[in-house]
Design a protein around this motif. Structure first.
Motif, PDB file in Angstrom:
ATOM      1  N   ASP A 804       0.816  -1.201  -0.110  1.00  0.00           N
ATOM      2  CA  ASP A 804       0.099  -0.006   0.077  1.00  0.00           C
ATOM      3  C   ASP A 804       0.914   1.224   0.192  1.00  0.00           C
ATOM      4  O   ASP A 804       1.792   1.617  -1.034  1.00  0.00           O
ATOM      5  CB  ASP A 804      -0.915  -0.099   0.985  1.00  0.00           C
ATOM      6  CG  ASP A 804      -2.125  -0.908   1.267  1.00  0.00           C
ATOM      7  OD1 ASP A 804      -2.185  -1.525  -0.089  1.00  0.00           O
ATOM      8  OD2 ASP A 804      -2.261  -1.688   2.129  1.00  0.00           O
ATOM      9  N   ASP A 805       0.879   2.055   1.123  1.00  0.00           N
ATOM     10  CA  ASP A 805       1.596   3.289   1.016  1.00  0.00           C
ATOM     11  C   ASP A 805       2.918   3.164   1.816  1.00  0.00           C
ATOM     12  O   ASP A 805       3.525   4.109   2.362  1.00  0.00           O
ATOM     13  CB  ASP A 805       0.608   4.556   1.782  1.00  0.00           C
ATOM     14  CG  ASP A 805      -0.669   4.530   1.043  1.00  0.00           C
ATOM     15  OD1 ASP A 805      -0.489   4.668  -0.412  1.00  0.00           O
ATOM     16  OD2 ASP A 805      -1.463   5.226   1.749  1.00  0.00           O
ATOM     17  N   THR A 806       3.375   1.972   2.204  1.00  0.00           N
ATOM     18  CA  THR A 806       4.487   1.716   2.928  1.00  0.00           C
ATOM     19  C   THR A 806       5.706   0.932   1.822  1.00  0.00           C
ATOM     20  O   THR A 806       5.225   0.125   1.367  1.00  0.00           O
ATOM     21  CB  THR A 806       4.081   0.797   4.366  1.00  0.00           C
ATOM     22  OG1 THR A 806       3.037   1.580   5.088  1.00  0.00           O
ATOM     23  CG2 THR A 806       5.225   0.646   5.207  1.00  0.00           C
ATOM     24  N   ASP A 857       6.309   5.095   5.870  1.00  0.00           N
ATOM     25  CA  ASP A 857       4.765   5.195   5.453  1.00  0.00           C
ATOM     26  C   ASP A 857       4.909   6.827   4.988  1.00  0.00           C
ATOM     27  O   ASP A 857       4.864   7.655   5.969  1.00  0.00           O
ATOM     28  CB  ASP A 857       4.037   5.097   6.633  1.00  0.00           C
ATOM     29  CG  ASP A 857       2.697   5.228   6.326  1.00  0.00           C
ATOM     30  OD1 ASP A 857       2.066   5.696   5.562  1.00  0.00           O
ATOM     31  OD2 ASP A 857       1.671   4.611   7.001  1.00  0.00           O
ATOM     32  N   THR A 859       2.226   8.600   3.780  1.00  0.00           N
ATOM     33  CA  THR A 859       1.171   9.395   3.995  1.00  0.00           C
ATOM     34  C   THR A 859       0.898   9.660   5.280  1.00  0.00           C
ATOM     35  O   THR A 859       0.482  10.735   5.403  1.00  0.00           O
ATOM     36  CB  THR A 859      -0.074   8.227   3.427  1.00  0.00           C
ATOM     37  OG1 THR A 859       0.069   7.181   4.240  1.00  0.00           O
ATOM     38  CG2 THR A 859      -0.036   8.018   1.902  1.00  0.00           C
TER      39      THR A 859
END
Length: 1443
Positions: A804-806, A857, A859
């Motif tokens: 995902d965002d990591t 991360d 985000t």
């Protein structure tokens, strides 16, 4: 008359008698001869490696010749202490049969003046034997032209003679003694060392330098003849010959070494000739000069030793197999280094010098994969004809892969001297077909140019006629390919290949490329400057280069990159003072801000440089540049940072370049160094980016934007990079919009999902490789050598996972450095077939393993780093180990293990350490402790040292490395880099005398058993600004650091900080909390909160620090420290003094537009800090005390201590008073306590202002200052008949009605209006309901604020700051609008508006002049002259410099 009296050297009174006439005819004269040669030292204990040769010398005259024969020769070896006892234990033995040729007769032929014309030996005699006989012939030579029959006083004369050293000068001195004796002293005169360095091998090529490179070596030779007068003639009773070579490295502050040659000739008898000596197959050589070894075969024994490949092949195979094993081991310990294994690279390279092409191939077939990798990386260091042909074979047959082939070609030894026929054999490298990638072919083209240059140098050294002729066909081929290719990277490759050749013929062959006759491409012309400069300097010198480049520099229609590069080479040609003055005068009218800034920054950094090679031009520039006005615009620069170790004489300088034009941005790092008295260019790394951007986002950001967005904003998009090493371009890269995918694929790991990357990287090179051969009076050569191989290796593994965002990354890398080198004096003993000498052996081993997990991360703006103890113990050890030891040695040419002393000294050792003994060497522990914060144990020790080296010495050396007085830099980062470079170079060189070592080892603590460390970082930035130039923001950061073992958390550090900065330049607040958490203990918490508030002419602050143990999350007041700060104008400012911003010459005029000047009159220069404390713990007091002691040590030359009692200061309090003088860029600090006062006076601010220890402006914010310095500023200059925005000038008269010239977006209240009144300019500034009008009146102006005329010289309101500068004859007004950051400078006839970036500005300044005439800055003269020159001198300057 007995036989001793029968041998006569008679000198007639009126006629010349030659040496051969002085030998009794038909008689044989016999000398006893003893010769010895010692390599050793006197300090700290006399040690030497000694060789002695004894026998008889028989002389038989025949006409104008003497036939000489050596007989009854014996010899002996010794190695060890010289105490007039042990050395005599060595016994004499007969010569080995391999050198029986020494006893072959040889003939010396003389001229009438007694000088040797030449010698005759057997035709097949080896050069080693012939050299010894040449040396003897040099001794049996006396110029009798100036001899007289009677001597009543000393006489002297100078003559030219041939000798073993070549054709040189000898100084004769004749001293009459009592009893009819005469002493003749003959001294070989050596005005410099050049004649003894005629035989050398080196990989260094001196860079341009003001100071002539010295040599850390001395050489002498002297001969004494004792003549006894008998029966009106002279009898030579004795000849004594003494010569020495003395090596004193590191400015004579290290261990001195010497080689001394002694010979004695004593008359034994004169007898009838019973057996006349004959020379079969006679070979006559009309020279006495020493014959060096054939570089083609690299036989340093000069024919003495035959090569036994059956022995060498398995030996070198075992060593190559041991190299990867050495790199896998842990060497960071206090054991004495293994000298034989440490010298593996040197030993392998020296053996491979003897290999033929077939033996290289044979060795390859016997090696394992890892040993092969080391073998291929060592190959380029060999530099022989066979090795180069083998490298060509490996590449052409694709035996090695592309990456390895490129590494090999890039690293071909700098000491190679190939022949012209060899170059022809290697030309397949430039004819590789399309089955080879362009990357490989490109490097081959560059490397071949380097080979041609080295071959050309070889031709020069050999005094070959027309040394360029064999290479002209390659010049033609390169130029043909260059001109016929339409691909930019191919053109640049051949151009740089020509540059690598550096042949003088290129000086005129490439001129058409420089002058634009070959192509219209300006970037190729720019590269042609780089290609053309070396051959011009080689063929014609700096004057011709200046002549060739002067037009390019002075032609303002040329591109900035062409002009600036031409200017750079002109400056580095060391122009004389007259030419510098012309450059200065010309640059006064320079219209291009970037060009002027390049000129100014280069000149001023040269003026302040500590580089020893800039000393002369530094003085010249100081005489010229003090009158140059500083640049007011532009971002281009050239600056240096470097250090010079004053104690030992080595230095490093880094020249940093950034050039920015309308079309491209260029970055360059140029690294030079001085080591072992050689000043050379180490590296040049150059980047060029064209992407259509007007502003510079920085190199890293530019590449990131290109890779991540792939937005090519310009059709002319281009990235280019070149790498040069020691003056030779070794690789270059170029990417355009069509080939950018190649760059993206190169970095695909970072921009795409690639799960794993594994790389084993190996780099082997010679940092220095120098071997000088110095003849001696014994005919045995001395080798002055320093061989410094460097090995760097990495085992890199990177694993990446994207969820995902990591992004999760696992990094493992083991970096190691292996630098074991030796330097000193040695000689090859051809009789015993051994090497003897004295060398200093230096070792440097370093390990730096990295292994951690990173989780990002983006985000949530969270970063996590996790370190865990590795299963491989070697991956847990980091550190460095160094050691230096001086050894005398006797060793076999190839086999270090072979015992060679047994025949002479049964108990002798082939390698012996110089020094008083092991019992006098000790270990000095410096630091040995476990640290819970890191979970590691740090062990630092000076070991095996005969130098007293306790902790105090160690600390003083750290201060020495950090001392800024021997360094030049512009930032703390540069200072830190220089400290590391100085420390690292010192650790590698270990220049101090004696035996000693140093170890610093960091490893996981066995006691604490830490297995894991977690670091968590979070950062959030919220902006809330309505003003474009001063952003208000809230910054929240948290850092958590946890130390763990298998049972849980051992320790936690938790830092939480909140920084709030209000809009505008008025208020800031900081809250921070640091917690230390230990299991089963109360938390220890430190809290900081405070504020800083700016107002008109003052700044106030208050800070409170509390700390103590607590069981809650709140702060406690066990310990309280309060700091109250006040900033005010200094006494100088209050008395009305201003910083004089005017330049002292009339050309510059009123120069108030420089940012430094604007700041100086709005800054506060006096600050006081009152510090009070309660219950400060002892450990914290100790920290402050140590910090104060360190500062006092670092700035000891500025420090003063006074005992003054101050009753106004209470106990546990102190006061700090800081003053910044107006006229100097320095600071004065006074620290007062109840009992003492400490003062630091005149501390330079060149370092501390980077930490914002500098006067603060109450007008100009730090953000705005950064925009000035980074070039994020627009300049709009308005005169009556034109408007000038940044780089474009538009012909346009100022209207007669108020016209909007600058306005921001709808939220901004600042508007700038202009109109013309009687050919002068009026200004109106509007902010909401406020208005400021400036109207011209004659040559002056009146100011009206909100309808009221004001005569104040200074005005400060919430929305505007005004100040009048200048004297009675001419005044200027500077206005700053606080809301928008717009700055305006007004002087009746012109207005300069400075506009920070960040808002969509509009107005007449930004209007598109489609129907106006646009003039290029290169032809625009009026605006720059008006800016730099006062109105009264406009006409003079325009006439003088612009015609």
């Amino acid at each position: 008359m007995n036989t001793r009296q029968f041998f006569l050297f008679c000198v007639a009174l009126a006629t010349t008698q030659a040496f051969h006439h002085l030998i009794p005819p038909d008689k044989e004269t016999i000398y006893s001869w003893s010769a010895d040669i010692k390599a050793g030292t006197h300090l700290p204990v006399p040690y030497a490696s000694q060789y002695a040769l004894q026998g008889k010398i028989h002389l038989q005259p025949c006409n104008n010749t003497i036939v000489v024969k050596l007989t009854d020769l014996t010899h002996r070896l010794y190695n060890g202490i010289i105490d007039h006892f042990h050395e005599y234990e060595a016994k004499n033995v007969s010569l080995p049969p391999e050198v029986q040729a020494l006893e072959n007769a040889f003939k010396i032929t003389y001229t009438d003046s007694g000088l040797v014309e030449g010698i005759s030996t057997q035709n097949n005699e080896k050069d080693f034997s012939r050299n010894i006989k040449k040396a003897i012939a040099s001794i049996f030579q006396l110029n009798s032209t100036f001899f007289r029959k009677e001597y009543h006083r000393p006489e002297s004369f100078v003559v030219k003679e041939n000798s073993i050293y070549g054709h040189g000068t000898d100084l004769y001195s004749i001293f009459p003694q009592k009893d009819g004796k005469v002493e003749v002293h003959k001294l070989h005169n050596m005005p410099d060392n050049e004649d003894i360095f005629s035989h050398f091998v080196t990989n260094t090529e001196g860079a341009s330098c003001d100071v002539k490179s010295g040599k850390s070596i001395m050489h002498d030779s002297r001969k004494n003849y004792i003549l006894q007068k008998q029966d009106d003639c002279y009898v030579v009773k004795k000849i004594t010959v003494v010569g020495s070579v003395v090596y004193y490295p590191f400015k004579a502050k290290s261990d001195a070494q010497m080689i001394v040659v002694n010979q004695n000739f004593d008359l034994v008898e004169v007898v009838p000739i019973n057996d006349k000596y004959q020379i079969s197959d006679e070979y006559f050589e009309k020279s006495l000069s020493y014959v060096s070894f054939d570089k083609k075969t690299n036989d340093e024994t000069n024919g003495r030793r035959s090569i036994d490949y059956d022995k060498l092949l398995p030996m070198v195979r075992d060593m190559l197999e041991d190299i990867p094993q050495y790199m896998r081991e842990d060497h960071i310990n206090t054991k004495e280094p293994d000298r034989k294994r440490g010298q593996l690279i040197n030993r392998v390279q020296q053996i491979l010098l003897k290999f033929t092409l077939e033996k290289f191939k044979e060795l390859q077939s016997t090696l394992s994969t890892q040993a092969l990798n080391a073998y291929y990386h060592i190959l380029p260091l060999v530099g022989t004809e066979a090795s180069l042909l083998y490298i060509k074979t490996l590449i052409v047959t694709k035996t090695i892969g592309e990456d390895l082939a490129i590494d090999v070609l890039q690293n071909i030894a700098g000491h190679i001297r190939p022949s012209a026929p060899l170059v022809q054999k290697l030309e397949d490298l430039i004819h590789l077909d399309s089955t080879f990638t362009w990357n490989l072919r490109k490097v081959a083209i560059l490397s071949f140019g380097n080979i041609i240059y080295k071959s050309y140098l070889n031709q020069l050294q050999s005094n070959t006629d027309n040394p360029q002729t064999p290479y002209e066909k390659y010049v033609d081929e390169y130029i043909h390919n260059l001109r016929n290719s339409t691909t930019y990277i191919v053109q640049v490759t051949y151009l740089l290949g020509l540059r690598n050749m550096k042949l003088p013929i290129l000086a005129h062959r490439l001129l058409p490329a420089l002058n634009g006759k070959w192509w219209s491409n300006q970037y190729l012309r720019y590269m042609a400057i780089w290609a053309l400069a070396p051959p011009i300097l080689t063929s014609s010198g700096p004057d011709k280069l200046i002549e060739s480049f002067w037009t390019l520099f002075t032609n303002r229609n040329e591109k900035l990159e062409i002009r600036s590069f031409a200017y750079y080479y002109i400056m580095y040609s060391r122009p004389n003072l007259s030419l510098l003055r012309s450059i200065f005068a010309y640059m006064l009218t320079e219209p291009d801000d970037e060009m002027y800034r390049i000129h100014y920054t280069l000149s001023h950094t040269l003026m302040q440089s500590t580089d020893p090679c800039h000393q002369e031009i530094k003085v010249r520039l100081s005489q010229v540049m003090k009158f140059s006005p500083p640049p007011r615009r532009g971002v281009s620069y050239i600056n240096f940072f470097g250090y010079k170790d004053e104690e030992f004489g080595f230095s490093t300088s880094v020249q940093k370049y950034f050039w920015k034009s309308n079309e491209l941005r260029m970055y360059c790092y140029y690294v030079t160094s001085q080591l072992f008295y050689n000043y050379e260019e180490e590296w040049v790394i150059y980047w060029k980016i064209r992407d259509g951007r007007d502003k510079d986002p920085g190199l890293v950001q530019s590449i990131v934007d290109i890779i991540t967005t792939r937005r090519l904003e310009s059709s002319d998009f281009h990235i280019e990079a070149s790498i040069a090493r020691r003056g030779q371009v070794i690789n270059m890269f170029a990417f355009d919009k069509h080939s950018i995918d190649e760059l993206v694929s190169f970095l695909k790991f970072f921009i795409a999902y690639v799960p794993e990357l594994n790389k084993d990287l190996l780099y082997i090179t010679h940092e220095r490789y120098n071997s000088y051969i110095i003849p001696t009076d014994l005919g045995i050569p001395v080798f002055w050598q320093y061989f410094m191989p460097e090995v760097h290796y990495n085992n890199l593994t990177i694993k990446k996972e994207i969820l995902d965002d990591t992004v999760n990354v696992r990094l493992e890398n083991k970096y190691g450095a292996w630098i074991h080198y030796r330097h000193g004096l040695s000689f090859y003993n051809p009789v015993a077939d051994v090497w003897q000498g004295i060398n200093k052996y230096h070792t440097y081993d370093a390990l730096l393993p990295l292994h951690f997990n990173v989780s990002l991360d983006y985000t949530q703006q969270n970063l996590e780093i996790h370190w865990q103890k590795h299963n491989d113990s070697l991956m847990n050890v980091a550190g460095v180990k160094t050691h230096a030891k001086q050894l005398v040695f006797v060793r076999d040419s190839d086999d270090y293990e072979k015992k060679v002393l047994g025949e002479f000294v049964p108990q002798g050792e082939e390698f012996q350490s110089v020094g008083p003994g092991k019992q006098f060497r000790h270990d000095y522990p410096l630091i040995d402790k476990d640290n819970l914060d890191t979970g590691h144990r740090l062990h630092i020790v000076n070991y095996d040292s005969d130098i007293h080296a306790p902790y105090g010495v160690f600390k003083s050396r750290l201060f020495m490395f950090a001392d800024p007085s021997s360094k030049y830099f512009q930032s703390p980062l540069q200072h830190g880099v220089l400290v590391w470079l100085n420390f690292h170079r010192d650790m590698v060189l270990l220049p101090r005398a004696g035996t000693y070592g140093f170890v610093a080892r960091l490893e996981p603590s066995q006691e604490l058993r830490v297995t894991k460390i977690d670091i968590l970082f979070h950062h959030r930035l919220d902006s809330h600004s309505k003003n474009s130039h001063v952003s208000g923001f809230d910054s929240h950061s948290r850092l958590v650091y946890k130390v763990k073992n298998e049972e849980g958390i051992l320790k936690t550090w938790d830092l939480n900080a909140l920084l709030e900065v209000a809009e505008g330049h008025n208020y800031g607040k900081l809250k921070a909390k640091l917690s230390r958490i230990l299991p089963q203990q109360k938390d220890y918490r430190l809290c900081l909160h405070g504020f800083k508030k700016w107002a008109t002419k003052k700044v106030d602050g208050h800070w409170t620090v509390t700390m103590g143990e607590t069981e809650t999350s709140e702060c406690v007041n066990d310990t309280v420290i309060e700091i109250t700060s006040m900033g005010r104008q200094s006494h100088e400012q209050q008395s009305g003094k201003q910083l004089n911003c005017q330049n002292v010459i009339p050309y510059s005029g009123q120069y108030y537009r420089n940012l430094k000047c604007l700041l100086s009159d709005s800054t506060l220069r006096h600050y006081t800090y009152d510090v009070t404390s309660t219950n400060v713990p002892t450990f914290l007091k100790q920290i402050f005390t140590n910090l104060g002691d360190d500062l006092k040590g670092l700035f000891r030359s500025y420090y003063t201590y006074k005992i003054e009692r101050n009753d106004n200061i209470t106990k546990d309090s102190f006061k700090v008073d800081v003053t910044f003088p107006l006229a100097a860029h320095e600071v004065n600090v006074e620290v007062a306590t109840t009992e003492q006062t400490y003062e630091f006076s005149g501390v330079p601010l060149k370092y501390w202002d980077w930490f914002k220890v500098a006067p603060e402006s109450t007008t100009y914010s730090l953000g705005l200052i950064d925009k000035y310095e980074n070039g994020e500023i627009d300049y709009c200059i308005i005169q009556n008949d034109r408007r000038y925005l940044n780089k474009q000038s538009v012909l346009e008269e100022v209207p007669n009605e108020w016209t909007l010239y600058v306005a921001g977006d709808s939220e901004s209240h600042d508007h700038v209006y202009l109109k013309q009144i009687d050919h002068k300019i009026a200004v109106k500034l509007v902010d909401g309901h406020h208005t400021l009008e400036v109207l011209p009146v004659a040559d002056d102006f009146h100011t009206t604020l909100d309808g009221t005329i004001t005569s104040s010289k200074e005005l400060q309101e919430d929305w505007i700051h005004c100040r009048v500068f200048g004297g009675d004859s001419h005044e200027s007004l500077v206005v700053f609008l606080t809301h928008s950051g717009v700055n305006l400078e007004y002087d009746v006839k012109s207005v300069i508006i400075t506009i920070p970036e960040g808002s969509p500005w509009h107005g007449q300044c930004y209007a598109v002049a489609s129907n106006k005439e646009t003039i290029s800055p290169s032809t625009e003269a009026v605006v720059p002259i008006t800016e730099k020159v006062p109105p009264l001198l406009n006409k003079i300057v325009k006439t003088r410099y612009l015609g």
